[in-house]
Design a protein around this motif. Structure first.
Motif, mmCIF file in Angstrom:
data_model
loop_
_atom_site.group_PDB
_atom_site.id
_atom_site.type_symbol
_atom_site.label_atom_id
_atom_site.label_comp_id
_atom_site.label_asym_id
_atom_site.label_seq_id
_atom_site.Cartn_x
_atom_site.Cartn_y
_atom_site.Cartn_z
ATOM 1 N N SER A 127 7.554 6.317 26.867
ATOM 2 C CA SER A 127 8.798 4.930 27.200
ATOM 3 C C SER A 127 9.215 4.108 26.164
ATOM 4 C CB SER A 127 9.596 5.051 28.447
ATOM 5 O OG SER A 127 9.678 5.762 29.257
ATOM 6 N N SER B 293 9.605 6.786 20.609
ATOM 7 C CA SER B 293 9.845 7.598 21.867
ATOM 8 C C SER B 293 11.385 7.350 21.408
ATOM 9 C CB SER B 293 9.761 6.864 23.280
ATOM 10 O OG SER B 293 8.578 6.718 23.695
ATOM 11 N N TYR C 244 18.456 6.489 29.934
ATOM 12 C CA TYR C 244 17.069 6.884 29.690
ATOM 13 C C TYR C 244 16.853 5.454 28.114
ATOM 14 C CZ TYR C 244 12.348 7.569 26.922
ATOM 15 O OH TYR C 244 10.964 8.003 26.558
ATOM 16 N N VAL D 243 13.952 2.528 29.166
ATOM 17 C CA VAL D 243 13.094 1.901 28.132
ATOM 18 C C VAL D 243 13.685 0.296 28.493
ATOM 19 C CG1 VAL D 243 12.414 1.234 25.518
ATOM 20 C CG2 VAL D 243 13.049 3.344 27.053
ATOM 21 N N ARG E 253 10.072 -1.816 28.949
ATOM 22 C CA ARG E 253 9.217 -2.739 27.682
ATOM 23 C C ARG E 253 9.895 -3.439 26.997
ATOM 24 N NH1 ARG E 253 5.142 0.313 28.299
ATOM 25 N NH2 ARG E 253 6.007 2.333 28.497
#
Length: 446
Positions: free
Chosen positions: A345, A349, A382, A386, A390
């Motif tokens: 992640s 990616s 997804y 992330v 992040r």
């Protein structure tokens, strides 16, 4: 005992040999193959294979080779692989066909990089090896050239449809590679005296009537103008009906297509675009680099200022967030083999996902219904995941999936909307890349 995984290496130009010959079916396999192995062992030098593969890998030796043949043999034939654990990378296959098929010995060699054969002594050794093989086994066709040249010339079909190419085979000289072995039948169709008088670096008549022809001392400079002039002269000598100026112009155009272009990609997409370049044919790469140098992706529009953010309108937000997480986990389960970094992640990616979907041409190859109902929502989840992990983002779920937002700093981002646009076409995978949206969100976070 790990081999270099040839087919996973970044593709650069390589030496490519296709040797298609015959053998006497009444002879023992040892009688057929021992001279082939002897020539390989005597001539390969510092590219000698050190791994032999039948059903399993073994350190190369004659005994290991015969064990591999025994493992691989069936009623149709046998196929044995030869590889290296060190540079240069080697992918070599020996393939035997037994009756009732026409008895054939086919040998295919790919060695990367081509620059390894800028050395004249290595090149002479390679020629000597092929000469020994062709002296022992009557060829139907044998040619060695660069992979880039094969791609640019359209080898091995040379513009013919597959059915025609399979029917006619190499019934005439379509192209001349760096190293060529012409069968007696092809020699007679051209004229033995004409072929022996070819203005080439090396022309030799073999004991079985085949003729070996080498255009230059080494294959590595095949795209130089000197090499192209020599190649054109040879091709026109062997096929007098061709016009030398036309042939030379075509060869020079191929060389021009290989002149390096310095990448100057949009910084957000540089790793992705380089990954795409690495996937295209060698003869198309420099044109693709020039195209991507001029490419400017649209600025991400899938965001709102925090002041315009849509409020959460779902009952039980935690349950909805669990559903998003299930989408993420489902995508990981499906793609973790093809995209191992998906577990991380990380921004990288997202780039790997971008490249995977581009490589698979996913929007075209899969049903639109499946993409809209399954893939795009999972990709959007997804991307949002992330952003949360992040960049410290916070989900703002909505009943309408494409309105769901992730707050990062003074903006909210719309990952599901981005994913829907992203999955519209192969070009959209670049125009609406996951990577670019993440990097823009990272810049705007403060």
């Amino acid at each position: 005992m790990k081999t270099l995984k040839f087919h996973k290496l970044p593709v650069e130009d390589r030496l490519s040999l296709s040797f298609e010959g015959t053998f006497a079916p009444e002879a023992s396999l040892e009688h057929t193959l021992d001279p082939v192995l002897q020539a390989l062992e005597s001539c390969a030098g510092d590219w000698m294979p050190d791994i032999v593969k039948g059903r399993r890998r073994r350190k190369y030796s004659r005994a290991a080779f015969w064990k591999a043949v025994e493992e691989a043999r069936d009623e149709h034939g046998a196929m044995v692989g030869l590889h290296r654990t060190k540079w240069p990378a080697l992918d070599m296959t020996l393939l035997l066909w037994f009756p009732p098929h026409p008895p054939r010995l086919d040998i295919y060699v790919s060695l990367q990089p081509l620059s390894f054969f800028a050395n004249a002594e290595r090149s002479r050794g390679f020629v000597e090896m092929v000469r020994e093989w062709a002296s022992r086994h009557l060829v139907t066709h044998a040619m060695t050239s660069s992979l880039a040249e094969d791609q640019l010339s359209g080898a091995p079909d040379y513009g013919r449809d597959e059915r025609t190419a399979r029917r006619d085979g190499f019934d005439k000289i379509y192209e001349v590679g760096w190293l060529n072995v012409f069968s007696p039948k092809l020699v007679e169709s051209v004229g033995r005296e004409r072929m022996l008088s070819t203005p080439a670096y090396k022309v030799e008549e073999l004991p079985n009537g085949s003729i070996l022809l080498v255009t230059r001392p080494t294959p590595a400079d095949f795209a130089s103008d000197e090499a192209r002039v020599a190649q054109a002269r040879i091709q026109v000598h062997l096929r007098p009906e061709l016009d030398e100026a036309t042939v030379l112009r075509t060869l020079r155009e191929r060389s021009a297509a290989l002149v390096p272009v310095e990448p100057r990609f949009h910084p957000d997409l540089a790793p992705l675009l380089q990954g795409v370049v690495d996937q295209v044919l060698l003869g198309e790469r420099q044109r693709k680099i020039a195209e991507f140098n001029a490419y400017q992706p649209p600025e991400p529009e899938e965001w709102l200022p925090v002041s315009a953010a849509l409020p959460c309108d779902v009952e039980g937000p935690d349950l909805v967030l669990d559903q998003y997480l299930e989408l993420v986990e489902g995508l990981i389960v499906v793609l973790h083999t093809s995209v191992p970094s998906i577990f991380d992640s990380m921004p990288g990616s997202l780039t790997d996902l971008d490249l995977y979907f581009w490589r698979e041409d996913f929007p075209r190859r899969y049903l639109r219904e499946y993409i809209d109902e399954h893939t795009a929502p999972a990709v959007g989840a997804y991307l949002g995941h992330v952003l949360v992990r992040r960049l410290g983002g916070q989900w703002i779920p909505r009943k309408k999936l494409e309105e769901s937002q992730v707050r990062v700093g003074n903006r909210v981002w719309l990952p599901f909307l981005r994913a829907r646009r992203y999955m519209q076409s192969r070009q959209a995978l670049l125009d609406y890349s996951l990577t670019q949206l993440f990097l823009e969100a990272e810049r705007q976070r403060s």
